[in-house]
Motif scaffolding. Structure first.
Motif, PDB file in Angstrom:
ATOM      1  N   HIS A 206     -46.835 -17.100  46.298  1.00 45.75           N
ATOM      2  CA  HIS A 206     -48.014 -17.506  45.513  1.00 45.75           C
ATOM      3  C   HIS A 206     -47.740 -17.415  44.008  1.00 45.75           C
ATOM      4  N   LYS A 207     -46.538 -17.857  43.589  1.00 46.26           N
ATOM      5  CA  LYS A 207     -46.141 -17.709  42.188  1.00 46.26           C
ATOM      6  C   LYS A 207     -46.133 -19.021  41.402  1.00 46.26           C
ATOM      7  N   ASP A 208     -45.686 -20.124  42.010  1.00 47.75           N
ATOM      8  CA  ASP A 208     -45.630 -21.424  41.333  1.00 47.75           C
ATOM      9  C   ASP A 208     -44.687 -21.431  40.133  1.00 47.75           C
ATOM     10  N   ARG A 209     -43.397 -21.259  40.421  1.00 48.64           N
ATOM     11  CA  ARG A 209     -42.384 -21.433  39.371  1.00 48.64           C
ATOM     12  C   ARG A 209     -41.304 -22.358  39.913  1.00 48.64           C
ATOM     13  N   HIS A 210     -41.193 -23.527  39.317  1.00 50.53           N
ATOM     14  CA  HIS A 210     -40.268 -24.543  39.802  1.00 50.53           C
ATOM     15  C   HIS A 210     -38.823 -24.196  39.455  1.00 50.53           C
ATOM     16  N   GLU A 211     -37.906 -24.673  40.316  1.00 52.31           N
ATOM     17  CA  GLU A 211     -36.481 -24.493  40.093  1.00 52.31           C
ATOM     18  C   GLU A 211     -35.768 -25.819  40.310  1.00 52.31           C
ATOM     19  N   LYS A 212     -34.569 -25.930  39.772  1.00 57.10           N
ATOM     20  CA  LYS A 212     -33.762 -27.129  39.969  1.00 57.10           C
ATOM     21  C   LYS A 212     -33.419 -27.285  41.446  1.00 57.10           C
ATOM     22  N   ILE A 213     -33.226 -28.531  41.875  1.00 57.63           N
ATOM     23  CA  ILE A 213     -32.928 -28.827  43.272  1.00 57.63           C
ATOM     24  C   ILE A 213     -31.649 -28.103  43.703  1.00 57.63           C
ATOM     25  N   GLY A 214     -31.776 -27.319  44.790  1.00 57.08           N
ATOM     26  CA  GLY A 214     -30.631 -26.600  45.328  1.00 57.08           C
ATOM     27  C   GLY A 214     -30.375 -25.244  44.721  1.00 57.08           C
ATOM     28  N   GLU A 215     -31.164 -24.864  43.694  1.00 54.48           N
ATOM     29  CA  GLU A 215     -30.936 -23.582  43.037  1.00 54.48           C
ATOM     30  C   GLU A 215     -32.045 -22.575  43.309  1.00 54.48           C
TER      31      GLU A 215
ATOM     32  N   LEU B 265     -39.757 -35.641  40.462  1.00 56.66           N
ATOM     33  CA  LEU B 265     -39.120 -34.371  40.104  1.00 56.66           C
ATOM     34  C   LEU B 265     -39.866 -33.723  38.941  1.00 56.66           C
ATOM     35  N   GLU B 266     -40.156 -32.429  39.092  1.00 50.77           N
ATOM     36  CA  GLU B 266     -40.738 -31.636  38.009  1.00 50.77           C
ATOM     37  C   GLU B 266     -39.886 -30.380  37.794  1.00 50.77           C
ATOM     38  N   THR B 267     -38.596 -30.515  38.019  1.00 45.13           N
ATOM     39  CA  THR B 267     -37.680 -29.394  37.903  1.00 45.13           C
ATOM     40  C   THR B 267     -37.417 -29.089  36.425  1.00 45.13           C
ATOM     41  N   PRO B 268     -37.025 -27.852  36.102  1.00 46.08           N
ATOM     42  CA  PRO B 268     -36.775 -27.488  34.685  1.00 46.08           C
ATOM     43  C   PRO B 268     -35.492 -28.118  34.169  1.00 46.08           C
ATOM     44  N   ASN B 269     -35.580 -29.371  33.734  1.00 48.97           N
ATOM     45  CA  ASN B 269     -34.422 -30.165  33.349  1.00 48.97           C
ATOM     46  C   ASN B 269     -34.649 -30.961  32.082  1.00 48.97           C
ATOM     47  N   GLU B 270     -33.553 -31.318  31.439  1.00 48.14           N
ATOM     48  CA  GLU B 270     -33.536 -32.371  30.431  1.00 48.14           C
ATOM     49  C   GLU B 270     -33.236 -33.673  31.178  1.00 48.14           C
ATOM     50  N   LEU B 271     -33.233 -34.811  30.465  1.00 47.36           N
ATOM     51  CA  LEU B 271     -33.003 -36.106  31.106  1.00 47.36           C
ATOM     52  C   LEU B 271     -31.675 -36.156  31.858  1.00 47.36           C
ATOM     53  N   SER B 272     -30.630 -35.561  31.286  1.00 48.79           N
ATOM     54  CA  SER B 272     -29.330 -35.581  31.952  1.00 48.79           C
ATOM     55  C   SER B 272     -29.373 -34.838  33.282  1.00 48.79           C
ATOM     56  N   GLY B 273     -30.137 -33.750  33.326  1.00 52.35           N
ATOM     57  CA  GLY B 273     -30.288 -32.999  34.571  1.00 52.35           C
ATOM     58  C   GLY B 273     -31.044 -33.784  35.612  1.00 52.35           C
ATOM     59  N   TYR B 274     -32.087 -34.488  35.178  1.00 50.15           N
ATOM     60  CA  TYR B 274     -32.837 -35.342  36.100  1.00 50.15           C
ATOM     61  C   TYR B 274     -31.949 -36.447  36.646  1.00 50.15           C
ATOM     62  N   ALA B 275     -31.132 -37.032  35.777  1.00 41.82           N
ATOM     63  CA  ALA B 275     -30.231 -38.104  36.205  1.00 41.82           C
ATOM     64  C   ALA B 275     -29.289 -37.611  37.294  1.00 41.82           C
TER      65      ALA B 275
END
Length: 277
Positions: free
Chosen positions: A222-231, A255-265
């Motif tokens: 019940h925390k709601d803190r997003h992480e990058k896919i696979g991490e 995707l709403e992961t903690p990323n910059e555009l390069s990470g999303y790509a």
């Protein structure tokens, strides 16, 4: 084709978001309708919107998703905050008609110790006041992680809201993978069971989009803190099962992961390669 995008900043305009989406390999995207902490929305330039629509047509974009500001709390104990929520959503829905037939997502809100039933009544009252028969936008309730006094932590609570809305055909659900896992729905080990439960309570026809996020916290936290896919605690394989599930694979994923555009790509590239359809 996998319909996937990420959250993009609307500060540079609609056309710029379309170009950024293409640059990172996306064929849709999500954006805030205004500052995520609230405030007046930027005036819309119809030519800028038309430029985005042209990009979307030429590149066969999937449905796009607008997100309401986080400050929108339709079930607050404070009447002025509820009034702000109504005014913002009413204005946002009008503005969304510049992008017809797309989606508008919001967090149901927090009842602030008034009780879930009171909170749900306030939410449905707002929706019944702002939804119009002529609108082309579908308004989505987001599944929540259940921190504090959040409404929408269970499929049953979302169902109660949907049942109270007169124009139910204008409503749907956005399932957030991080949120539902944190709320206690085990989509890692029992995805089929969770979807069956969703179908029995709400109906899969109401599931219109998915926020694709890993979680920094363990199951039922019940925390709601997003992480990058696979991490995070969901893991890459569980996320891949979501995008390839026969009942989900045609939906738009955001995707709403903690990323910059390069990470999303990079995440989009990995998921496209893992997509089986």
């Amino acid at each position: 084709m996998l319909n996937i995008g990420c959250h993009l900043s609307a500060s540079k305009g609609y056309k710029a978001m379309g170009k950024e989406a293409l640059k990172i390999g996306a064929n849709t995207f999500q954006f805030f309708t205004r500052n995520p902490r609230g405030g007046k929305a930027k005036e819309i330039d119809p030519k800028d919107v038309e430029a985005l629509l042209e990009i979307a047509r030429e590149n066969e974009f999937a449905t796009m998703l607008a997100h309401a500001p986080y400050t929108l709390n339709a079930c607050s104990a404070d009447e002025s905050i509820r009034k702000f929520a109504l005014e913002v959503m009413e204005d946002d829905i009008k503005r969304m008609e510049y992008l017809p037939n797309n989606l508008y997502n919001f967090h149901p809100g927090s009842h602030v110790k008034q009780g879930v039933e009171v909170g749900i009544k306030y939410i449905t009252d707002m929706l019944n006041a702002v939804l119009k028969p002529e609108q082309t936008t579908t308004v989505l309730l987001e599944t929540m992680a259940g921190k504090g006094t959040e409404v929408g932590r269970s499929f049953q609570e979302l169902k109660q809201i949907l049942d109270g809305v007169n124009l139910s055909e204008k409503m749907g659900v956005c399932l957030d993978t991080c949120h539902v896992y944190d709320a206690g729905y085990d989509i890692v080990n029992h995805l089929d069971d969770v979807l069956e439960e969703f179908d029995e309570i709400i109906g899969l026809d109401k599931l219109r989009s998915i926020h694709l996020n890993d979680s920094k916290n363990p199951f039922e936290s019940h925390k709601d803190r997003h992480e990058k896919i696979g991490e995070g605690s969901l893991g890459k394989e569980a996320i891949i099962r979501v995008i390839n599930h026969p009942k989900l694979y045609t939906l738009p994923f955001f995707l709403e992961t903690p990323n910059e555009l390069s990470g999303y790509a990079e995440e989009i590239k990995i998921l496209r390669e893992a997509y089986e359809y």
